[in-house]
Design an enzyme around this catalytic site. Sequence first.
Site, PDB file in Angstrom:
ATOM      1  CG  ASP A  67      -0.260   0.037   2.541  1.00  0.00           C
ATOM      2  OD1 ASP A  67       0.760  -0.670   2.709  1.00  0.00           O
ATOM      3  OD2 ASP A  67      -0.720   0.768   3.435  1.00  0.00           O
ATOM      4  CD  GLU A 129       4.208   1.152   6.975  1.00  0.00           C
ATOM      5  OE1 GLU A 129       5.013   1.508   7.852  1.00  0.00           O
ATOM      6  OE2 GLU A 129       3.836   1.916   6.050  1.00  0.00           O
TER       7      GLU A 129
END
Length: 375
Positions: A67, A129
């Site tokens: 991500d 994250e």
Amino acid sequence: MDPLPLLQDLIRCPSVTPADAGAMAVLEAALAPLGFTCTRLRFGEVENLFARRGTGAPHLCFAGHTDVVPPGDASGWSTDPFAAEVREGTVYGRGAVDMKGGIAAWVAAVASLPPDLPGSLSLLITGDEEGPATDGTVRVLEWMEANGQIPDMCIVGEPTSKAVLGDTIKIGRRGSMNVSIALHGVQGHSAYPQRADNPIHRLVRVLHRLTAEPLDAGSEWFEPSTLQVTSFDVGNPATNVIPPVARARMNIRFNDLHSSAKLTARIRDVLEAEGARYELDVSCSGESFLTQPGDFVAALQTATRKAAGVEPALDTGGGTSDARFIARYCPVAELGAVGTTMHKADESTPVEELRSLSRLYAAVIAALLPARIVA
């Protein structure tokens, strides 16, 4: 294996947290031919991946995330942030540094080494994250523990290098906690303060007591802890009214001399001393952690020195990373690319630096797998 094509394929997946946008499928397609068994783990809206090759010890894990943060205003970019354009020897795109580049470099490193290495290799890849970090690494680690997959050691591929590749290895991180205080008083006319109880004055005293002296002077591996007031608000539109409540927020970055519980107790003691009604809300995103230098860290330093030609410094600065969760289970260190463009417009990495990172990771794998490393 050249890491560039894999990095380009990953960048072209616009995986702004928590969206996956096909990134995990791209990674699976690269790992399966290398002998990895891939397990997709979806928690909430988040796609995660655990992949492992081999069953023996030592078990070395690479942790990372697909991500990315939003690209922001497109006018700040000289190219489409998800086009993965290569220009004058540099690849541009969101995630090039943080941290799709690290993932691509690790996979290419594995491909460059013999498939019959001793021990086993795994990857823990999350899509959470950059977001709340609740349905990512934490949940995958719980699954790994329940299924006997906890590694002996872990490398997190965050972009730790400051000026040149390999100049910094992070062996710890400070803890971080957000604090919200609402301190109540008695509303009244400012011309008759004796009939009121001004919560602003009380909260100012509280904040002064909390900030008047440093939390500490630092420790062996950490810089001093910091307490920063980030907001002070009473929401009072009038000039002649003492408000009923005053609010403040703080962020504390703390080293290994503290815990969030002890810091919370300190704040509560100061509030109690005021003798006023209050609400205290504390959210800790992670405690501080330290991987004490030993065989594991020494092996990382030696491999980095040989592969990158620099003397890596051991560091614990910066913000937080998913290493804070992994540290509860096994020794962990962070080693990755030069991070000067992460989260910026025109995030980019030189192609040759990407390939050098892959060679560095190959050296790290070769150094850590021959024998069980004792942290």
